[in-house]
Design a protein around this motif. Structure first.
Motif, PDB file in Angstrom:
ATOM      1  N   MET A 114      12.565 -24.565 -34.083  1.00 17.65           N
ATOM      2  CA  MET A 114      13.094 -25.707 -33.311  1.00 17.65           C
ATOM      3  C   MET A 114      13.723 -25.279 -31.987  1.00 17.65           C
ATOM      4  N   GLY A 115      13.868 -23.961 -31.790  1.00 14.92           N
ATOM      5  CA  GLY A 115      14.402 -23.445 -30.522  1.00 14.92           C
ATOM      6  C   GLY A 115      15.882 -23.678 -30.313  1.00 14.92           C
ATOM      7  N   VAL A 116      16.673 -23.682 -31.393  1.00  9.48           N
ATOM      8  CA  VAL A 116      18.106 -23.943 -31.254  1.00  9.48           C
ATOM      9  C   VAL A 116      18.956 -22.686 -31.478  1.00  9.48           C
ATOM     10  N   VAL A 117      18.307 -21.515 -31.561  1.00  5.92           N
ATOM     11  CA  VAL A 117      19.060 -20.272 -31.729  1.00  5.92           C
ATOM     12  C   VAL A 117      19.388 -19.710 -30.346  1.00  5.92           C
ATOM     13  N   ASP A 118      20.659 -19.447 -30.103  1.00  4.47           N
ATOM     14  CA  ASP A 118      21.122 -18.907 -28.817  1.00  4.47           C
ATOM     15  C   ASP A 118      21.229 -17.387 -28.925  1.00  4.47           C
ATOM     16  N   PHE A 119      20.303 -16.677 -28.246  1.00  2.48           N
ATOM     17  CA  PHE A 119      20.268 -15.210 -28.343  1.00  2.48           C
ATOM     18  C   PHE A 119      21.098 -14.506 -27.269  1.00  2.48           C
ATOM     19  N   SER A 120      21.815 -15.282 -26.436  1.00  4.44           N
ATOM     20  CA  SER A 120      22.565 -14.637 -25.351  1.00  4.44           C
ATOM     21  C   SER A 120      23.606 -13.631 -25.852  1.00  4.44           C
ATOM     22  N   PRO A 121      24.308 -13.872 -26.997  1.00  6.08           N
ATOM     23  CA  PRO A 121      25.245 -12.840 -27.474  1.00  6.08           C
ATOM     24  C   PRO A 121      24.561 -11.515 -27.801  1.00  6.08           C
ATOM     25  N   VAL A 122      23.308 -11.597 -28.267  1.00  8.41           N
ATOM     26  CA  VAL A 122      22.567 -10.370 -28.620  1.00  8.41           C
ATOM     27  C   VAL A 122      22.198  -9.598 -27.362  1.00  8.41           C
ATOM     28  N   HIS A 123      21.728 -10.310 -26.323  1.00  9.29           N
ATOM     29  CA  HIS A 123      21.348  -9.652 -25.060  1.00  9.29           C
ATOM     30  C   HIS A 123      22.549  -8.983 -24.409  1.00  9.29           C
ATOM     31  N   GLU A 124      23.712  -9.621 -24.518  1.00  8.26           N
ATOM     32  CA  GLU A 124      24.913  -9.096 -23.844  1.00  8.26           C
ATOM     33  C   GLU A 124      25.545  -7.928 -24.595  1.00  8.26           C
TER      34      GLU A 124
END
Length: 410
Positions: free
Chosen positions: A196-206
């Motif tokens: 559904m595209g509701v997972v926010d991966f920004s914490p992983v990238h940072e």
């Protein structure tokens, strides 16, 4: 005996079940530091170390996991604002020592007085409050109120799908599947969230791959210590309820063996160790009691594995960040079942006691514990607020002590 009753206790099974227990505790574990301005990685580390300290103190006899105590959220927020993180840790260490003092009083006086102080008519409804007072947290997570990027419709779909898979595996699962229903629900919910595209991966990238958690050493100031010490009463009372709850599930009396003095001592030492590194106070986790109820995972080794994984995750930043990407609704759906199962343990405590709940005395005690605990009644304000489980337990204890037992038969 109960450990031997689990022939499937191979190391892969222990590792998998231990990981599941950490999954259950993880949402609440990182929520406390995020709400109080402390470091989530430090909280993971201190939860792991605190759990190991507890199991060393109790000789690996109780299947519990220790992590951040909700009772301290408001006091930590106030103390950090007024005295800073370091002084707050000093206050928390002092409150841990209060636990230690209570444990020694229990060791000297025994537990006979506890049975008079905490009969089933008090303990049963207090256990129910432990589960049901958390119900709004589960519902707000399940309906997407805690998630900014997930709509109500998507949140309900995810939470109910996760819940459905969990209960189907718990009720109809066979073999290994029946032992990991919670993990099955989380994995299903997470996969649906990805689609559904509701997972926010920004914490992983940072996040870096490896990093040492930002530990904070305690400093000691009388104002901060006096601010924090009264709060220790709340989780100490809650701890007794949790010990009775997990004992009801495993059919063991942990107040007798290893003894309430040992479990309280383990809790107190774990809180002191957490404060030493800059983590929130540790307490026995009601969420994990619910998971143990559901999975029948009575072996304390599961919790030791969960503790070791928590310590490792504290240093593997990307992995810790990945776990934080599990959407709130996924955890909310599962929490609804876990919190409800704790309430059922409380009901079972009342039923097994075989007392008439409509007898005027019992009616008064049970009614006020439930309404005060679940309804959010509070006495006092500011730093000396008494509410929730601690207020419900103290009201129940006081009523049970003051009301004459002869009235039960009337």
């Amino acid at each position: 005996m109960s450990d031997a009753a689990h022939p499937a206790d191979s190391w892969p099974h222990i590792a998998l079940t231990g990981a599941q227990m950490l999954f259950v505790a993880f949402g609440a574990l990182v929520l406390v530091p995020l709400l109080t301005g402390l470091d989530p990685s430090v909280a993971l580390f201190t939860a792991g170390v605190g759990t190991l300290v507890f199991h060393a103190t109790t000789k690996q006899s109780v299947p519990v996991f220790l992590a951040s105590s909700f009772a301290f959220i408001a006091p930590i927020q106030g103390s950090v604002a007024n005295f800073g993180v370091s002084a707050t840790m000093g206050g928390l260490m002092a409150s841990g020592l209060v636990y230690v003092a209570i444990s020694q009083a229990v060791r000297l006086k025994g537990t006979g007085w506890l049975h008079r102080l905490l009969p089933a008519v008090v303990v049963g409804p207090v256990i129910m409050v432990i589960g049901l007072a958390l119900a709004p947290v589960a519902v707000s997570m399940a309906t997407g109120e805690t998630s900014d990027n997930i709509s109500y419709g998507a949140a309900i779909f995810l939470s109910m799908a996760s819940l459905l898979v969990t209960l189907v595996l718990a009720v109809f699962g066979r073999g290994l599947l029946r032992l990991v229903p919670i993990m099955g629900g989380i994995v299903t919910g997470y996969l649906l969230s990805l689609i559904m595209g509701v997972v926010d991966f920004s914490p992983v990238h940072e996040a870096a791959w490896l990093s040492v958690p930002a530990f904070t050493a305690p400093s000691f100031h009388w104002a901060a210590i006096l601010f924090m010490i009264p709060v220790a009463i709340a989780p100490a009372v809650e701890h007794i309820g949790d010990m009775v709850a997990i004992g009801s599930v495993t059919r063991k009396n942990y107040l007798e063996k290893p003894g309430l003095h040992r479990t309280l001592l383990g809790d107190g030492l774990a809180t002191c160790v957490a404060a030493l590194f800059g983590g929130p106070p540790n307490t026995t986790y009601s969420e994990v009691t619910g998971a143990v109820t559901l999975t029948r995972a009575f072996n304390p080794q599961y919790m030791i594995v969960a503790a070791i994984i928590a310590i490792l995750l504290a240093f593997i930043s990307k992995l810790g960040a990945l776990l934080q990407t599990i959407p709130g609704p996924v955890m909310g759906g599962i929490m609804a079942l876990l919190f409800g199962s704790i309430a059922v343990v409380g009901m079972n405590t009342l039923v097994r006691a075989g007392q008439s709940l409509t007898a005027p005395r019992n009616l008064v005690v049970v009614s006020l514990i439930l309404v005060f605990g679940i309804g959010g009644m509070q006495f006092g304000n500011g730093q000396f607020t008494l509410q929730g489980v601690s207020l419900a337990a103290l009201v129940g204890i006081a009523l049970n002590w003051l009301l004459p037992s002869e009235q039960e038969g009337e």
